[in-house]
Design a protein around this motif. Structure first.
Motif, short mmCIF file in Angstrom:
data_model
loop_
_atom_site.label_atom_id
_atom_site.label_comp_id
_atom_site.label_asym_id
_atom_site.label_seq_id
_atom_site.Cartn_x
_atom_site.Cartn_y
_atom_site.Cartn_z
N TYR A 64 -22.70 -17.31 6.56
CA TYR A 64 -23.11 -16.35 5.54
C TYR A 64 -22.33 -15.04 5.70
O TYR A 64 -22.01 -14.63 6.82
N THR A 65 -22.07 -14.39 4.58
CA THR A 65 -21.34 -13.12 4.60
C THR A 65 -22.27 -11.99 4.16
O THR A 65 -23.31 -12.23 3.54
N PRO A 66 -21.89 -10.74 4.45
CA PRO A 66 -22.66 -9.61 3.91
C PRO A 66 -22.74 -9.69 2.39
O PRO A 66 -21.79 -10.15 1.73
N ILE A 67 -23.83 -9.26 1.83
CA ILE A 67 -24.05 -9.40 0.38
C ILE A 67 -22.91 -8.78 -0.42
O ILE A 67 -22.41 -9.37 -1.38
N GLY A 69 -19.87 -8.23 0.49
CA GLY A 69 -18.53 -8.69 0.84
C GLY A 69 -18.19 -8.41 2.28
O GLY A 69 -18.72 -7.49 2.90
N TYR A 250 -14.69 -8.34 -8.08
CA TYR A 250 -15.10 -7.18 -7.31
C TYR A 250 -15.16 -5.96 -8.21
O TYR A 250 -14.64 -5.96 -9.34
N ASP A 262 -26.14 -4.45 -5.18
CA ASP A 262 -26.31 -5.16 -3.90
C ASP A 262 -27.72 -5.74 -3.80
O ASP A 262 -27.90 -6.88 -3.34
N GLN A 265 -27.94 -8.75 -6.20
CA GLN A 265 -27.18 -9.89 -5.68
C GLN A 265 -27.85 -10.50 -4.46
O GLN A 265 -27.79 -11.72 -4.25
N SER A 270 -26.70 -13.86 -2.78
CA SER A 270 -26.22 -13.25 -1.54
C SER A 270 -24.70 -13.15 -1.58
O SER A 270 -24.11 -13.05 -2.66
N GLY A 271 -24.03 -13.20 -0.43
CA GLY A 271 -22.59 -12.99 -0.40
C GLY A 271 -21.80 -14.14 -1.00
O GLY A 271 -22.24 -15.29 -0.99
N SER A 274 -17.44 -17.41 1.92
CA SER A 274 -16.67 -16.78 3.01
C SER A 274 -15.20 -17.17 2.95
O SER A 274 -14.31 -16.31 3.12
N GLN A 277 -13.38 -15.43 0.18
CA GLN A 277 -13.19 -14.02 0.47
C GLN A 277 -11.98 -13.80 1.38
O GLN A 277 -11.19 -12.87 1.18
#
Length: 400
Positions: A64-67, A69, A250, A262, A265, A270-271, A274, A277
């Motif tokens: 999982y990534t930060p919401i 990015g 973005y 944020d 989302q 969520s993010g 990965s 990105q």
């Protein structure tokens, strides 16, 4: 069904997706179809970007990534805005979404209340008004003219602004018309917006790198710094980097808005992926030379299809400055009949008859709020475009 939301009754399915599906059905049935309806580059994603994604997989960057990015991508976006647009943001002013659509939807979801108005110029990308309706707002359409190459006049924008106006949606280069605003044309619009501090600007810059000739690209917050705190600048990697399926969009904007998006989302997807990105980091930070090469190919295709369309009976097509679309008028065919005696009462009738007679799939102008026109995507080979142009000329010559 009774349990479905009332908002769905006001929302139309995507016309562009519907045309693509219809073309596929005809192909399955054995018809030779040339589809000029999808807004997608036909180039492959560059190898360095693919390799960055593969490396991310091998390096175990699959969690999982930060919401908003991964930090590395947010930093790359900050650098991109500074390098290419002379816009200065902090990483916390950046949010990454699963495509540009999510960015736009989250912005509307975060800000629109019932009765809020969103100004949208015609012709527009089909999803803008539907997103506004789904998030509780009211689209307010303002017209552009063929004679102005579908560019909005400042006095028309000003006449549409009311106390209820929350957003002005701006797209340059435009989908569907390809119209791009010069610095002076954009400054005339921003001069209007400066006078109305309650209006925010949502600028869709997704076709930023697809501009032709000696055209110089500008974006609203760059042209008028006073609007910096009222502008959400949206972009992505899908068009310039041929990464449509990677689904990375973005935006940069005022910190309170980014924080609100944020939150939305975080309860939605969520993010973003990965792996996609990390590929986007390489796209923005890596070699950019292929963009100019691809842009020249698109420019040659534009010139080819515009030339062929303007030789077709009853068709008039301006030369757009950007994107990979043309938006010709078929006004002179309205009220006439095809060789099979089918009447042409609208641009939808025109494109339906064209598809049935010659197997050319394009999108009718009424789907974009401006008729009688149709949109062609020239994101395909010159050979295919030449064949398509020949078939369109043949079809138009048969109209009585």
């Amino acid at each position: 069904m009774a349990f479905l939301t009332e908002a769905l009754s006001y929302v139309k399915p995507s016309a562009t997706i519907a045309v693509v599906q219809k073309a596929r059905e005809l192909e399955v049935a054995g018809k030779n179809v040339i589809s000029l309806s999808a807004g997608e580059p036909d180039f492959d994603t560059p190898d360095n970007i693919k390799n960055a994604a593969i490396k991310a997989i091998h390096d175990g960057k699959t969690k999982y990534t930060p919401i908003a990015g991964i930090p590395e991508l947010r930093e790359a976006i900050v650098a991109k805005f500074k390098r290419e647009n002379n816009l200065h943001y902090k990483p916390e002013q950046i949010i990454v979404g699963t495509g540009g659509k999510q960015i736009l939807f989250n912005a509307f979801m975060s800000t629109l209340n019932i009765g809020d108005e969103v100004i949208i110029a015609t012709p527009y990308w089909v999803s803008y008004p539907e997103m506004v309706v789904l998030t509780g707002g009211t689209p307010v359409f303002v017209n552009t003219d063929f004679a102005d190459k579908f560019k909005l006049r400042p006095e028309v924008l000003e006449a549409a602004i009311t106390k209820k106006t929350k957003w002005f949606v701006f797209n340059s280069p435009s989908n569907p018309s390809g119209a791009a605003y010069s610095y002076d044309e954009l400054k005339a619009l921003t001069d209007v917006l400066v006078r109305y501090p309650h209006v925010y600007i949502l600028t869709d810059d997704i076709y930023e790198h697809l501009i032709y000739g000696d055209f110089i690209y500008s974006t609203p917050a760059q042209v008028e710094p006073i609007l910096y705190e009222r502008t959400l600048t949206m972009n992505g990697v899908s068009k310039a980097y041929a990464m449509t399926g990677w689904r990375i969009g973005y935006a940069a904007g005022p910190l309170p808005l980014i924080k609100a998006m944020d939150i939305i989302q975080g309860q939605q997807t969520s993010g973003a992926c990965s792996i996609a990105q990390w590929a986007a980091v390489e796209a923005l930070d890596g070699p950019q030379n292929f963009i100019a090469k691809n842009r020249k190919i698109f420019e040659n295709r534009r010139d080819l299809i515009v030339g062929m369309l303007n030789k077709a009976k009853g068709i008039s097509c301006p030369i757009p400055e950007g994107a990979f679309y043309v938006y010709p008028s078929c006004a002179e065919t309205i009220g006439k009949k095809t060789s099979t005696s089918k009447g042409i009462a609208s641009d939808e009738d025109f494109v339906t008859a064209l598809l049935e007679a010659e197997g050319i799939a394009v999108v009718h102008g009424s789907a974009f709020g401006h008729s009688p026109n149709f949109r062609i995507s020239y994101a395909t080979s010159e050979k295919t475009l030449t064949e398509a142009g020949t078939r369109i000329q043949r079809f138009c010559a048969s109209i009585l």
